[in-house]
Design a protein around this motif. Structure first.
Motif, PDB file in Angstrom:
ATOM      1  N   THR A 125       0.844  -1.182   0.000  1.00 41.11           N
ATOM      2  CA  THR A 125       0.000   0.000   0.000  1.00 41.11           C
ATOM      3  C   THR A 125       0.882   1.235   0.000  1.00 41.11           C
ATOM      4  O   THR A 125       1.681   1.431   0.922  1.00 41.11           O
ATOM      5  N   LYS A 126       0.739   2.065  -1.024  1.00 40.01           N
ATOM      6  CA  LYS A 126       1.588   3.247  -1.156  1.00 40.01           C
ATOM      7  C   LYS A 126       1.408   4.203   0.023  1.00 40.01           C
ATOM      8  O   LYS A 126       0.328   4.327   0.574  1.00 40.01           O
ATOM      9  N   GLU A 161       3.754   1.571   3.036  1.00 43.22           N
ATOM     10  CA  GLU A 161       4.893   1.201   2.180  1.00 43.22           C
ATOM     11  C   GLU A 161       6.210   1.491   2.895  1.00 43.22           C
ATOM     12  O   GLU A 161       7.118   0.651   2.940  1.00 43.22           O
ATOM     13  N   LYS A 169      12.957   5.117  -5.860  1.00 44.47           N
ATOM     14  CA  LYS A 169      12.078   4.495  -6.851  1.00 44.47           C
ATOM     15  C   LYS A 169      11.715   5.375  -8.021  1.00 44.47           C
ATOM     16  O   LYS A 169      11.282   4.876  -9.061  1.00 44.47           O
ATOM     17  N   LEU A 210       6.883   1.599 -10.399  1.00 43.82           N
ATOM     18  CA  LEU A 210       5.848   0.997  -9.540  1.00 43.82           C
ATOM     19  C   LEU A 210       6.110  -0.473  -9.246  1.00 43.82           C
ATOM     20  O   LEU A 210       5.437  -1.063  -8.405  1.00 43.82           O
ATOM     21  N   LEU A 246       3.826  -1.292  -6.040  1.00 42.32           N
ATOM     22  CA  LEU A 246       3.246  -0.196  -5.267  1.00 42.32           C
ATOM     23  C   LEU A 246       1.842   0.095  -5.774  1.00 42.32           C
ATOM     24  O   LEU A 246       1.636   0.350  -6.967  1.00 42.32           O
ATOM     25  N   LYS A 272      -2.554   1.310  -4.652  1.00 44.30           N
ATOM     26  CA  LYS A 272      -3.525   1.834  -3.702  1.00 44.30           C
ATOM     27  C   LYS A 272      -4.066   0.676  -2.871  1.00 44.30           C
ATOM     28  O   LYS A 272      -4.072  -0.470  -3.307  1.00 44.30           O
TER      29      LYS A 272
END
Length: 209
Positions: free
Chosen positions: A9-10, A14, A34, A38, A50, A52
């Motif tokens: 979860t970003k 994360e 990064k 993603l 990465l 939601k």
């Protein structure tokens, strides 16, 4: 064999997951640098995606990720076909029922209206009390609903309670505690059981250390 793929979860979860993985001896340098990528390598045997919060569960259910890190709030609201294997002990907060300060929420005989971003959580909570309530889903700041007369109370995530107090609301009753959880795709747990259990054990050994 291809690396295990873990959906993170970003944001804060994360970052906290990366710290825990580093404590467990995994190389998370790609996560710290990064850019706009993603999908990133974590050591030699893991790949981080990465995403939601709600998408973490979607990726697991469709088999494109083996594991995921997501808040218990998302699990409680969404449900899904996966196994929850470890409480990661960070991202702690809680669901609570809140109402305007001084209001007798459980008083009177009329039906109550609840505003929330988590309608399934709210319905289950009141079903457990055998209360028939009207639930209105709100996408933004749920604290507005009682102030505007749209709802008698709200069910929302509460960390410090400061936002509630600033808007004249108070916690009536806690609903459930929430923290980040490690979840796993059911098929992956069968096919790559040893690898997944080894990773979970390494993370668990470093919790709160």
């Amino acid at each position: 064999m291809k690396p295990l793929r873990i959906a993170l979860t970003k944001g804060r979860l994360e970052s906290s997951t990366a710290k825990l993985m580093e404590k467990a001896g995994l190389d998370c340098s790609a996560l710290h640098d990064k850019g706009r990528r993603l999908i990133l390598p974590v050591g030699d045997s893991l790949e981080a995606v990465l995403a939601k919060a709600g998408d973490v569960i979607t990726y697991l259910e469709h088999g494109v990720c083996d594991l995921g890190v997501v808040g218990k709030d998302v699990i409680m609201e969404r449900g899904g076909q996966f196994f929850e294997i470890l409480d990661l002990k960070f991202g702690k907060c809680g669901f609570a029922l809140a109402a305007p300060k001084g209001a007798d929420f459980y008083g009177g005989y009329g039906g109550k209206t609840i505003a929330t971003k988590y309608p399934n959580v709210a319905r289950r909570f009141f079903q457990g009390k055998n209360m028939d309530v009207r639930v209105i889903k709100i996408e933004g700041s749920v604290e507005l609903a009682p102030l505007l007369g749209l709802a008698d109370g709200i069910v929302d995530l509460v960390e410090t309670g400061a936002t509630l107090r600033e808007n004249g609301l108070m916690v009536v009753e806690p609903v459930a505690e929430v923290s980040a959880r490690l979840i796993v795709n059911a098929a992956s747990l069968k096919l790559r059981k040893g690898e997944i259990e080894d990773l979970a054990a390494r993370l668990e050994a470093r919790l709160d250390k």
